[in-house]
Motif scaffolding. Structure first.
Motif, mmCIF file in Angstrom:
data_model
loop_
_atom_site.group_PDB
_atom_site.id
_atom_site.type_symbol
_atom_site.label_atom_id
_atom_site.label_comp_id
_atom_site.label_asym_id
_atom_site.label_seq_id
_atom_site.Cartn_x
_atom_site.Cartn_y
_atom_site.Cartn_z
ATOM 1 N N TYR A 85 -6.173 -9.991 6.661
ATOM 2 C CA TYR A 85 -6.802 -8.686 6.490
ATOM 3 C C TYR A 85 -8.213 -8.886 5.954
ATOM 4 N N ARG A 143 -6.910 2.725 2.658
ATOM 5 C CA ARG A 143 -7.060 1.293 2.970
ATOM 6 C C ARG A 143 -7.797 0.567 1.842
ATOM 7 N N ARG A 163 -5.770 -3.727 5.028
ATOM 8 C CA ARG A 163 -4.417 -3.477 4.523
ATOM 9 C C ARG A 163 -4.312 -2.046 3.990
ATOM 10 N N THR A 164 -3.179 -1.401 4.245
ATOM 11 C CA THR A 164 -2.896 -0.080 3.696
ATOM 12 C C THR A 164 -2.469 -0.247 2.250
#
Length: 132
Positions: free
Chosen positions: A23, A57, A65-66
């Protein structure tokens, strides 16, 4: 016989291990960008958009990445903006009110937000501007 079996097990190969997801590096929104005489975050908004929940995010990128989801109508402080993304600070946990986030007063110099509330990035089109 056991030695031969163990030796053959060492050469058996299966499918390759899945690659770890990568990410973009997490980055908190900056506060204080409007200068030392204005509030650390310049506006207040409400999460909206067409979905009941909005994804927060870790970085201003679609493949970041959430880190959280917010219900529609959640109040957020509007801090740094980057491209299509809005950096937000919002109350969470023991810090339940927007005023708990300590961004409605000036800061001496711009810096990454470091608490006590949560922060992240949401698509700017999914935030309704309320005041600022």
């Amino acid at each position: 016989m056991i030695a031969a079996l163990l030796l053959s097990l060492g050469t058996v190969s299966g499918p390759p291990a899945p690659e770890a997801e990568t990410y973009p590096e997490a980055r908190a929104p900056m506060i204080g960008l409007d200068g030392p005489s204005l509030d650390a975050c310049g506006g207040l908004g409400r999460v909206g958009g067409m979905y009941r929940k909005q994804v927060i995010r870790d970085a201003p990128e679609e493949d970041a990445r959430t880190s959280d989801t917010l219900e529609q109508s959640t109040l957020v402080w509007l801090c740094e903006a980057e491209g299509d993304w809005q950096g937000v600070v919002y109350a969470s946990g023991e810090f339940q009110e927007p005023g708990d986030c300590r961004v409605s007063s000036p800061v001496a110099e711009p810096r990454a937000y470091d608490g006590p509330c949560r922060a992240g990035w949401v698509l700017a089109k999914d935030v309704e501007f309320l005041a600022g």
